[in-house]
Design a protein around this motif. Structure first.
Motif, mmCIF file in Angstrom:
data_model
loop_
_atom_site.group_PDB
_atom_site.id
_atom_site.type_symbol
_atom_site.label_atom_id
_atom_site.label_comp_id
_atom_site.label_asym_id
_atom_site.label_seq_id
_atom_site.Cartn_x
_atom_site.Cartn_y
_atom_site.Cartn_z
ATOM 1 N N VAL A 125 0.846 -1.200 0.000
ATOM 2 C CA VAL A 125 0.000 0.000 0.000
ATOM 3 C C VAL A 125 0.879 1.247 0.000
ATOM 4 O O VAL A 125 0.639 2.202 -0.755
ATOM 5 C CB VAL A 125 -0.948 0.004 1.214
ATOM 6 C CG1 VAL A 125 -1.643 1.361 1.361
ATOM 7 C CG2 VAL A 125 -1.992 -1.099 1.075
ATOM 8 N N PHE A 126 1.908 1.233 0.826
ATOM 9 C CA PHE A 126 2.793 2.398 0.910
ATOM 10 C C PHE A 126 3.503 2.625 -0.419
ATOM 11 O O PHE A 126 3.560 3.765 -0.928
ATOM 12 C CB PHE A 126 3.814 2.192 2.020
ATOM 13 C CG PHE A 126 4.660 3.391 2.301
ATOM 14 C CD1 PHE A 126 4.234 4.358 3.200
ATOM 15 C CD2 PHE A 126 5.876 3.570 1.665
ATOM 16 C CE1 PHE A 126 5.008 5.487 3.448
ATOM 17 C CE2 PHE A 126 6.662 4.679 1.905
ATOM 18 C CZ PHE A 126 6.215 5.646 2.807
ATOM 19 N N LEU A 127 4.042 1.572 -1.013
ATOM 20 C CA LEU A 127 4.780 1.706 -2.266
ATOM 21 C C LEU A 127 3.879 2.120 -3.415
ATOM 22 O O LEU A 127 4.314 2.813 -4.345
ATOM 23 C CB LEU A 127 5.492 0.391 -2.589
ATOM 24 C CG LEU A 127 6.668 0.044 -1.660
ATOM 25 C CD1 LEU A 127 7.116 -1.406 -1.864
ATOM 26 C CD2 LEU A 127 7.830 1.007 -1.909
ATOM 27 N N ALA A 128 2.611 1.725 -3.365
ATOM 28 C CA ALA A 128 1.669 2.102 -4.428
ATOM 29 C C ALA A 128 1.316 3.581 -4.375
ATOM 30 O O ALA A 128 0.833 4.137 -5.366
ATOM 31 C CB ALA A 128 0.408 1.254 -4.322
ATOM 32 N N ASN A 129 1.559 4.211 -3.239
ATOM 33 C CA ASN A 129 1.142 5.601 -3.064
ATOM 34 C C ASN A 129 2.281 6.592 -2.875
ATOM 35 O O ASN A 129 2.066 7.797 -2.997
ATOM 36 C CB ASN A 129 0.207 5.700 -1.848
ATOM 37 C CG ASN A 129 -1.149 5.075 -2.100
ATOM 38 O OD1 ASN A 129 -2.039 5.684 -2.671
ATOM 39 N ND2 ASN A 129 -1.306 3.828 -1.671
ATOM 40 N N ILE A 130 3.470 6.117 -2.605
ATOM 41 C CA ILE A 130 4.557 7.030 -2.249
ATOM 42 C C ILE A 130 4.992 7.907 -3.417
ATOM 43 O O ILE A 130 5.410 9.051 -3.234
ATOM 44 C CB ILE A 130 5.763 6.240 -1.675
ATOM 45 C CG1 ILE A 130 6.814 7.201 -1.124
ATOM 46 C CG2 ILE A 130 6.357 5.309 -2.717
ATOM 47 C CD1 ILE A 130 6.329 8.085 -0.005
ATOM 48 N N GLU A 131 4.890 7.404 -4.646
ATOM 49 C CA GLU A 131 5.356 8.189 -5.796
ATOM 50 C C GLU A 131 4.548 9.471 -5.975
ATOM 51 O O GLU A 131 5.086 10.494 -6.422
ATOM 52 C CB GLU A 131 5.297 7.351 -7.082
ATOM 53 C CG GLU A 131 6.206 6.132 -7.085
ATOM 54 C CD GLU A 131 7.688 6.494 -7.123
ATOM 55 O OE1 GLU A 131 8.012 7.695 -7.263
ATOM 56 O OE2 GLU A 131 8.522 5.575 -7.008
ATOM 57 N N THR A 132 3.282 9.446 -5.648
ATOM 58 C CA THR A 132 2.429 10.629 -5.815
ATOM 59 C C THR A 132 2.119 11.311 -4.490
ATOM 60 O O THR A 132 1.319 12.247 -4.441
ATOM 61 C CB THR A 132 1.110 10.232 -6.501
ATOM 62 O OG1 THR A 132 0.457 9.219 -5.720
ATOM 63 C CG2 THR A 132 1.366 9.718 -7.907
ATOM 64 N N ALA A 133 2.743 10.844 -3.420
ATOM 65 C CA ALA A 133 2.497 11.429 -2.103
ATOM 66 C C ALA A 133 3.039 12.850 -2.038
ATOM 67 O O ALA A 133 3.986 13.217 -2.760
ATOM 68 C CB ALA A 133 3.115 10.567 -1.021
ATOM 69 N N ASN A 134 2.461 13.630 -1.170
ATOM 70 C CA ASN A 134 2.876 15.031 -1.000
ATOM 71 C C ASN A 134 4.084 15.072 -0.061
ATOM 72 O O ASN A 134 3.946 15.242 1.149
ATOM 73 C CB ASN A 134 1.714 15.850 -0.442
ATOM 74 C CG ASN A 134 2.042 17.320 -0.346
ATOM 75 O OD1 ASN A 134 2.965 17.802 -1.002
ATOM 76 N ND2 ASN A 134 1.285 18.045 0.474
ATOM 77 N N ILE A 135 5.278 14.919 -0.636
ATOM 78 C CA ILE A 135 6.528 14.918 0.122
ATOM 79 C C ILE A 135 7.344 16.121 -0.332
ATOM 80 O O ILE A 135 7.606 16.290 -1.523
ATOM 81 C CB ILE A 135 7.332 13.625 -0.104
ATOM 82 C CG1 ILE A 135 6.477 12.400 0.214
ATOM 83 C CG2 ILE A 135 8.610 13.632 0.729
ATOM 84 C CD1 ILE A 135 6.105 12.245 1.647
ATOM 85 N N SER A 136 7.771 16.957 0.590
ATOM 86 C CA SER A 136 8.453 18.200 0.234
ATOM 87 C C SER A 136 9.859 17.968 -0.293
ATOM 88 O O SER A 136 10.312 18.681 -1.194
ATOM 89 C CB SER A 136 8.495 19.144 1.441
ATOM 90 O OG SER A 136 9.135 18.510 2.543
ATOM 91 N N ALA A 137 10.573 16.996 0.255
ATOM 92 C CA ALA A 137 11.954 16.732 -0.167
ATOM 93 C C ALA A 137 12.027 15.402 -0.903
ATOM 94 O O ALA A 137 11.626 14.366 -0.369
ATOM 95 C CB ALA A 137 12.884 16.718 1.043
ATOM 96 N N GLU A 138 12.537 15.424 -2.124
ATOM 97 C CA GLU A 138 12.599 14.214 -2.928
ATOM 98 C C GLU A 138 13.484 13.155 -2.276
ATOM 99 O O GLU A 138 13.219 11.954 -2.399
ATOM 100 C CB GLU A 138 13.117 14.534 -4.330
ATOM 101 C CG GLU A 138 12.883 13.437 -5.346
ATOM 102 C CD GLU A 138 11.390 13.133 -5.552
ATOM 103 O OE1 GLU A 138 11.076 11.980 -5.909
ATOM 104 O OE2 GLU A 138 10.551 14.047 -5.349
#
Length: 580
Positions: A125-138
């Motif tokens: 679940v985490f890996l399916a969503n992390i690419e489009t997650a709102n993360i400020s630092a790449e």
């Protein structure tokens, strides 16, 4: 991104209940869309992925180590507490619907089948969503991704060690997924999947080689990726999963472990802790220049207490349970320090009452505890050993008949040893009874990788200089002489197996090692102890069988797939593990 996700294979009940797919996170308030649009919630979900790491240690039952169902120890609750896991295990009571190791209260994540599948599901679940997650630092996004991949690899390895190959799942299931379509891959395919996740984590420049900040204690690192990969390929090459003895598998294991050692020891980043005994008395110091450079990953307590001096001696005030007590077989495995040679070469009888004494080793059967490997004294309390700080005095351990810490054969009880020995490892003798220690369960540390490499290198190429160097690094740390040169491949194999036994004792390796080596029928039929009789100033020593067991047949090499899933997934029913 889909809002809904399912628990996969956690149990048949959850599979049957898939019409009620969850659209909220475990806290009951936020949807997954909400979670991955908020950076703090995203990191919190990664913590959820971590939460399926079991406690290990003595949490299988009430202060019960897994060692109590191996030839390392006998659990003193046997014959006293019917629900104790060892009491049930030794009768051969495991079935597809009942796992004795999951019996009884306590123990975070004790139900490993469900726990590991939950961890895999959460990682997907985490890996399916992390690419489009709102993360400020790449760089944070990439590090989170590497950690989740590595956690998935970790859960898969722990799962297939116990149950054999499992379906490879790399994404969340949709609500309409047809579970009857799942099939079992080969063990090799599972290993390939694990190794790929590890390799991607190792290649990720944002995953650190070690954790150096206290707030990040308990997070995975590149070193963990190397440890998981090293162990996975070693298991894949071992007789249980490599019956044809394909040398290429051993070479792959050797190469991975050598690469791990090179990467970890470069510049002194990781190195063996100088004192074997002290190493297990404290938790690692997390900072850029730690004193402990051996620990790769230690299990945080997750709300449980840390190690305490609970499984100690009955002479301690208020003591009521000694826990697991070392066997004579374990004691026999320690070499002599002066010669570096084995004291006992085997047994002339099936009951292990007639040891084959190595006359060239310097072992004296009338003084059996003198001159042994220093790791013996760090692991076992024996008759005549000194135990510190009991009511402000030094206590001399008295396991002889009539002594303060005597063996109790008839009837047995949980306050006294069943074998003539007490467990010292993990229990700092300078701590008062029930005083909390700072130590944590060391799931991975550098010593294991040295041993992995020595074993795989010998199987792939014979006892090379590199194989010798790896095992001798372990022995030198312990204060033992180097192995004698000129050993054959078969002789070196026996020495490395014994070295794993004494170096990693009580750390849950023995349970799996005898299975992957397919020697369960040689190690788990019975265990023995030592009865000591005092005659004036001298002692007489008599071996005796303390426990016979019925969980040594080939079917116990791999656990049965739980019946709930075999009833749901046809391929599990058709391909249930052998003997079940």
């Amino acid at each position: 991104m889909k809002n809904k996700f399912l628990y996969i294979l956690v149990s048949a009940a959850l599979i049957l209940g898939c019409d009620k797919a969850l659209d909220i996170t475990p806290d009951g308030r936020l949807t997954l869309d909400d979670v991955f649009q908020d950076e703090n919630h995203t990191e919190a979900y990664l913590n959820t992925v971590y939460s399926s790491i079991p406690s290990y240690s003595y949490y299988y039952h009430f202060f019960t180590f897994l060692a109590g169902v191996t030839d390392e120890c006998q659990d003193a609750d046997v014959g006293n507490t019917p629900g104790n896991i060892a009491n049930i295990w030794i009768t051969g009571s495991m079935t597809p619907s009942f796992n004795p190791l999951e019996n009884g209260p306590a123990g975070h994540g004790k139900n490993h089948y469900n726990t590991f599948w939950t961890g895999i599901r959460n990682a997907n679940v985490f890996l399916a969503n992390i690419e489009t997650a709102n993360i400020s630092a790449e760089k944070d996004r990439e590090r989170y991704k590497a950690e989740a991949q590595l956690l998935r690899a970790f859960y898969y390895l722990e799962l297939i060690k116990q149950y054999g190959p499992m379906p490879i799942v790399d994404e969340p299931f949709s609500p309409a997924f047809d579970y009857t379509s799942l099939t079992r891959p080969t063990f090799q395919e599972c290993i390939d999947f694990i190794v790929n996740d590890c390799d991607e984590a190792i290649a990720n420049p944002n995953l650190p080689i070690r954790i150096t900040l206290e707030p990040e204690r308990g997070r995975f690192s590149k070193a963990v990726a190397h440890a998981v990969k090293s162990q996975a390929l070693l298991y894949n090459a071992s007789p249980l999963w490599n019956p044809e003895n394909n040398t290429a598998k051993w070479q792959a294991a050797a190469t991975a472990s050598k690469e791990a050692l090179d990467a970890l020891t470069q510049g002194g980043e990781y190195q063996l802790f100088p004192d074997y005994e002290e190493y297990f008395f404290s938790r690692s110091d997390v900072n850029p220049s730690p004193r402990d450079r051996e620990t790769i990953f230690e299990r945080m307590t997750n709300g449980h207490p840390s190690f305490r001096n609970t499984n100690a001696l009955p002479s301690m005030p208020g003591q009521f349970k000694v826990g697991v007590t070392p066997t004579q077989e374990l004691v026999d495995s320690y070499d002599m320090v002066a010669t570096g040679e084995p004291a006992i070469l085997g047994y002339n009888d099936e009951d292990h009452l007639e040891p084959i004494i190595n006359t060239e080793s310097g072992y004296d059967p009338d003084n059996p505890y003198e001159g042994r490997d220093p790791r013996f004294y760090a692991t076992v309390w024996y008759n005549g050993a000194l135990y510190d700080n009991i009511a402000g005095r030094i206590h001399v351990v008295e396991t002889f008949a009539g002594g303060a810490d005597a063996l109790k054969k008839t009837p047995p009880n949980k306050k006294n040893t069943h074998t003539g020995y007490y467990l010292r490892k993990f229990h700092d003798p300078k701590l008062q009874n029930r005083q909390k220690a700072q130590s944590r369960w060391k799931k991975y540390h550098l010593a294991e990788i040295y041993l992995n490499y020595a074993e795989a290198e010998n199987e792939a190429n014979g006892p090379t200089t590199e194989a010798y160097n790896a095992i001798n690094a372990i022995r030198q740390r312990a204060g033992m002489p180097n192995l004698r040169t000129g050993l054959s491949q078969d002789e070196f194999r026996q020495r490395i197996r014994n070295e794993r036994r004494v170096e990693l004792v009580i750390e849950e390796h023995r349970f799996w090692d005898v299975r992957r080596w397919k020697i369960l029928d040689q190690t788990d039929k019975l265990v023995t102890g030592m009865e000591v009789i005092k005659n004036g100033n001298d002692f007489d020593y008599k071996r005796f069988v303390t426990e016979r067991r019925n969980a040594w047949q080939d079917k116990f090499l791999i656990f049965p797939i739980p019946i709930k899933d075999t009833s749901i997934i046809p391929d599990f029913n058709l391909n249930q593990n052998p003997g079940w």
